[in-house]
Design an enzyme around this catalytic site. Structure first.
Site, mmCIF file in Angstrom:
data_model
loop_
_atom_site.group_PDB
_atom_site.id
_atom_site.type_symbol
_atom_site.label_atom_id
_atom_site.label_comp_id
_atom_site.label_asym_id
_atom_site.label_seq_id
_atom_site.Cartn_x
_atom_site.Cartn_y
_atom_site.Cartn_z
ATOM 1 N N HIS A 288 0.803 -1.222 0.000
ATOM 2 C CA HIS A 288 0.000 0.000 0.000
ATOM 3 C C HIS A 288 0.837 1.273 0.000
ATOM 4 O O HIS A 288 0.300 2.377 -0.151
ATOM 5 C CB HIS A 288 -0.935 -0.025 1.223
ATOM 6 C CG HIS A 288 -2.146 0.823 1.057
ATOM 7 N ND1 HIS A 288 -2.438 1.896 1.877
ATOM 8 C CD2 HIS A 288 -3.157 0.766 0.157
ATOM 9 C CE1 HIS A 288 -3.564 2.458 1.490
ATOM 10 N NE2 HIS A 288 -4.034 1.797 0.454
ATOM 11 N N LYS B 129 2.985 4.407 -1.096
ATOM 12 C CA LYS B 129 2.983 5.261 -2.293
ATOM 13 C C LYS B 129 4.228 6.143 -2.232
ATOM 14 O O LYS B 129 4.293 7.092 -1.455
ATOM 15 C CB LYS B 129 1.722 6.143 -2.322
ATOM 16 C CG LYS B 129 0.432 5.361 -2.633
ATOM 17 C CD LYS B 129 -0.432 5.244 -1.440
ATOM 18 C CE LYS B 129 -1.794 4.684 -1.750
ATOM 19 N NZ LYS B 129 -1.791 3.311 -2.216
ATOM 20 N N HIS C 265 -8.877 10.849 -0.709
ATOM 21 C CA HIS C 265 -8.052 9.637 -0.702
ATOM 22 C C HIS C 265 -6.818 9.874 0.164
ATOM 23 O O HIS C 265 -6.069 8.960 0.477
ATOM 24 C CB HIS C 265 -7.638 9.256 -2.126
ATOM 25 C CG HIS C 265 -7.046 7.886 -2.224
ATOM 26 N ND1 HIS C 265 -5.682 7.659 -2.248
ATOM 27 C CD2 HIS C 265 -7.624 6.666 -2.272
ATOM 28 C CE1 HIS C 265 -5.451 6.356 -2.319
ATOM 29 N NE2 HIS C 265 -6.608 5.735 -2.334
ATOM 30 N N LYS D 145 -4.594 10.684 3.570
ATOM 31 C CA LYS D 145 -4.654 10.204 4.955
ATOM 32 C C LYS D 145 -3.778 11.106 5.814
ATOM 33 O O LYS D 145 -2.570 11.216 5.567
ATOM 34 C CB LYS D 145 -4.152 8.764 5.088
ATOM 35 C CG LYS D 145 -5.003 7.735 4.350
ATOM 36 C CD LYS D 145 -4.450 7.475 2.988
ATOM 37 C CE LYS D 145 -5.211 6.333 2.332
ATOM 38 N NZ LYS D 145 -5.252 6.443 0.868
#
Length: 509
Positions: A141, A143, A387, A389
């Site tokens: 996950h 990025k 999207h 966080k």
């Protein structure tokens, strides 16, 4: 005669000598100096369908990858569109850049893996790497982009967007960029590398993160060997990462992962407010349990940690409702990237203990009309569905100053942060995640971090002379708007008959 002859030279020395003001004058100059300003270390991504006023100081993928001096790129992510990635490079060099794509599609028959293999056929300069995935329910996950340049510099970019056009178009996202890192004279780490937040400690943790990929196969070793040669000393940030597997809390590992790693960082962070507000803003809420034991006793207990104060923060969780998804720029399509489940009895019990903490992403629906006296600080992202966080500790309930801010790929899940510690003293983490945590003391003395809206530059009104004022670019409006009695979080596994602003219903097949 000799004295008379020396007089001109003595006069010359007096005229050439530096003149210092009296001590009192120097103090007055310091006291009267204006506050210093530092732009937000985090940027928001540009939103395609918003006006320029809402895109001040924002960044696009082309801004990051369009430099013709880039010679090599390592791209780590969950979802990838290779055409979109390659189009972001300068057209004169995109066929020459060595591109490494790290993904988590480990099953040979996985459609995501097969699609990547098919896309990569067009690009001889792309090498695909499959991350080692030991946990069944884990994902790759993270990025991140790591860039190596022709001018003997390197750069690390940690962000929140999948490498697909959808995520870089109308979805709210954030980016942290390291300074350009020069080559160092030798690759040995300084003795002070254990000091949390400095560049040497960041380098230790970052290279340890990359080493996790090589536990079963050789993936990142060439990148590690390159980055060992670079000087990270200009970085002022702490790395907060997760790698899959079990870790022993009593081990002497240089780097801890998941909530244990976050706790290690926060133990070094001084805080200021006696009644802090901690705001968790995420795009996914996983299965946390039918009671709040994990959330309260594990993750929230860690988020309370600080170097100097034992206070009881108030927690808020920002997550959009179906109404906010309907009115987002992409309408219901935005909801495909935002997840929680509220349909089974177990999921309903989870919602029951989350509900008092839930706040809106936009909070501007007709049923939540603001008091006419309330001043809304507009972040310019109401219609760009989240999207992004972020985890932010505000010093107090006014939310006018920030003790620390974390931008990460990690959502509200046990897979991302790790299970509670087991009787053997182990923590089990399932996914790869990566984030960056910054607090004002890292960036200078007498520093204050304050929220900024529609700009990365903080205002300095009311700040003291000589104070360093650091912006923290906000993706959501303040004050927060709590869920009303009838509000529910958006659920991507539920059908919605009410039409979005594009005239579409949301029906599951």
């Amino acid at each position: 005669m000799a004295d008379a002859a020396d007089e001109p030279s003595r006069k010359k020395r007096r005229l050439d000598s530096s003149v210092s003001p009296p001590p009192l004058r120097r103090k007055m100059q310091v006291r009267d100096s204006p506050p210093k300003v530092m732009k937000s270390p985090f940027q928001l991504t540009r939103i395609t369908d918003l006006p320029p006023a809402s895109n001040v100081d924002t960044i696009s993928l082309k801004d990051i990858l369009g430099d013709p001096l880039i010679s090599e790129c390592w791209e780590f992510n969950y979802l990838h569109n290779l055409d979109f990635l390659m189009d972001a490079f300068d057209e004169d060099v995109r066929d020459l850049v060595k591109v490494h794509v790290v993904h988590g599609f480990w099953k040979q028959e996985d459609p995501g893996r097969l699609n990547l293999l098919e896309q990569a056929k067009k690009y001889p300069n792309i090498t695909l790497h499959t991350a080692y995935m030991p946990e069944m329910f884990g994902t790759h996950h993270t990025k991140m982009l790591v860039l190596v340049r022709h001018d003997a510099m390197a750069q690390i970019i940690i962000h929140t967007a999948n490498m697909i056009p959808f995520d870089w178009g109308n979805m709210a996202q954030a980016v942290w960029k390291s300074p350009l890192l020069p080559l160092c004279s030798n690759s040995t780490l300084p003795a002070q590398s254990e000091q949390m937040g400095n560049g040497a400690k960041f380098k230790v943790d970052f290279l340890n993160y990359l080493r996790a990929y090589d536990s079963k196969r050789r993936i990142c070793k060439p990148l590690i060997e390159q980055l060992m040669k670079y000087d990270f000393s200009e970085i002022r940030a702490a790395l907060v990462g997760s790698v899959p597997g079990k870790q022993d809390m009593e081990s002497d590992s240089k780097t801890s992962w998941g909530w244990a790693g976050l706790k290690n960082v926060l133990m070094s962070v001084p805080v200021s407010g006696p009644e802090p507000d901690i705001v968790v803003q995420i795009s996914s809420i996983a299965t946390l349990g039918q009671n709040d034991k994990w959330l309260d006793k594990t993750l929230f207990e860690v988020l309370k940690t600080s170097k100097n104060l034992k206070s009881k923060p108030k927690f808020h969780i920002i997550f959009p409702t179906a109404d906010e998804i309907r009115r987002s720029l992409n309408g219901y399509a935005s909801g495909s990237a935002i997840h929680t489940k509220i349909q089974t009895p177990a999921q309903a019990k989870q919602l029951q203990y989350l509900k008092p903490m839930l706040c809106h992403w936009a909070g501007d629906g007709p049923q939540h009309a603001a008091d006419s006296l309330t001043v809304i600080k507009d972040a310019g992202r109401k219609r760009a569905a989240p999207h992004i966080k972020t985890y932010i500790r505000f010093a107090d309930k006014t939310r006018s100053t920030i003790d620390w801010m974390l931008v990460t790929s990690a959502n509200l899940s046990k897979q991302a942060w790790g299970e509670a510690q087991n009787p053997a003293g182990e923590i089990r983490v399932s996914s790869y995640e990566l984030g960056v945590l910054i607090w004002p003391g890292l960036l200078g003395e007498k520093a204050t971090m304050i929220p900024t809206f529609k700009t990365d530059t903080p205002p300095v009104e009311g700040k003291e002379a000589g104070e360093l004022v650091i912006g923290a670019r906000m993706p959501y409006d303040l004050p927060l708007v709590p869920y009303a009695r009838g509000d529910e979080p958006w659920c991507a596994t539920k059908s919605y008959q009410e039409l979005d602003w594009k005239g579409m219903a949301y029906r599951l097949e």
